[in-house]
Design a protein around this motif. Structure first.
Motif: not given
Length: 261
Positions: A146, A150, A214, A217-218, A221, A227, A230-232, A234-235
């Motif tokens: 991640y 990111f 985002y 936080n990405g 994470y 985070t 949600n990193p997924n 966001s990505l």
């Protein structure tokens, strides 16, 4: 011309322009890499050590570790944007960008070269900021995939936005306004120095409209495993935004926007 020859020529063109752009900032490290090192050393000293000792921990980690990812994002996007915008505007200003435009390079190759060189500068700056952070605290690596994903997407996005800025600007003041008065404030209000949980419900909702939230936080994470979004998702959203900006870059070059009177 055979397909192999065409591919070889394309790669040579891409490599040549990227090499020129990278040399432009590598040869002047005192102007490109030293400022973020000094600035972030001050950030870590003031916010991490002095204030951090009073604040304590956030989300189970020390305050200095909590702010580190945000400072990485700030340095990465600022340098990626600044590199592309300044290089293109300077080329327009001194009219040597016409050498690139009139070359056999495709518009996609031109865009890819400027964005790749700018993204690389942003990533190098990120690494330098992490290196400075190591002096003040331990730097965990919770989710390497991640973190790398990111970093690549964010620097590509802002390298692409820098291309737009470089073509749009009519003088150097435009570039300063975009970077200093739009990008940096958005990052500072993107939960770099605080958790969204400390905000009143209304302002927490408003903060979620800030795209920097985002990004920060990405990267957070990826580094410390913490985070608030949600990193997924966001990505995915950032990757789509980066792709859209690259398409805009291509369209602007194809039209000759800001280059052809």
């Amino acid at each position: 011309m055979s397909a192999d020859t065409g591919t070889g020529a394309t790669l040579t063109q891409l490599r040549t322009l990227v090499h020129r752009e990278v040399l432009r900032y590598v040869r002047r490290p005192y102007n490109t890499f030293l400022p973020p090192i000094i600035t972030n050393a001050l950030y870590f000293a003031v916010f991490g050590v002095i204030l951090g000792s009073r604040i304590g921990s956030i989300a189970g980690v020390s305050y200095i570790q909590f702010v580190l990812p945000g400072l990485v994002v700030l340095g990465a996007i600022s340098d990626a944007f600044e590199n592309a915008s300044f290089s293109i505007f300077h080329g327009r200003w001194n009219e040597y960008i016409h050498e690139v435009i009139t070359s056999p390079m495709s518009h996609w190759n031109v865009v890819a070269s400027y964005v790749a060189a700018s993204a690389l500068r942003g990533i190098v700056t990120s690494v330098l900021i992490v290196a400075v952070g190591v002096v003040f605290t331990s730097v965990p690596l919770a989710h390497p995939f991640y973190l790398v994903a990111f970093a690549v997407v964010i620097t590509t996005l802002f390298g692409g936005l820098g291309v737009v800025g470089g073509l749009w600007a009519t003088d150097f003041d435009y570039l300063t306004v975009l970077n200093q008065f739009i990008l940096r404030p958005l990052v500072f209000f993107g939960a770099v120095f605080y958790s969204l949980d400390v905000l009143p419900p209304l302002w927490r909702t408003v903060s979620l409209f800030n795209p920097m939230v985002y990004m920060v936080n990405g990267v957070r994470y990826g580094m410390i495993g913490v985070t608030e979004v949600n990193p997924n998702w966001s990505l995915l959203v950032l990757a789509v935004a980066a792709a859209a900006v690259l398409v805009v870059d291509y369209a602007l070059f194809a039209r000759g926007y800001g280059i052809v009177d």
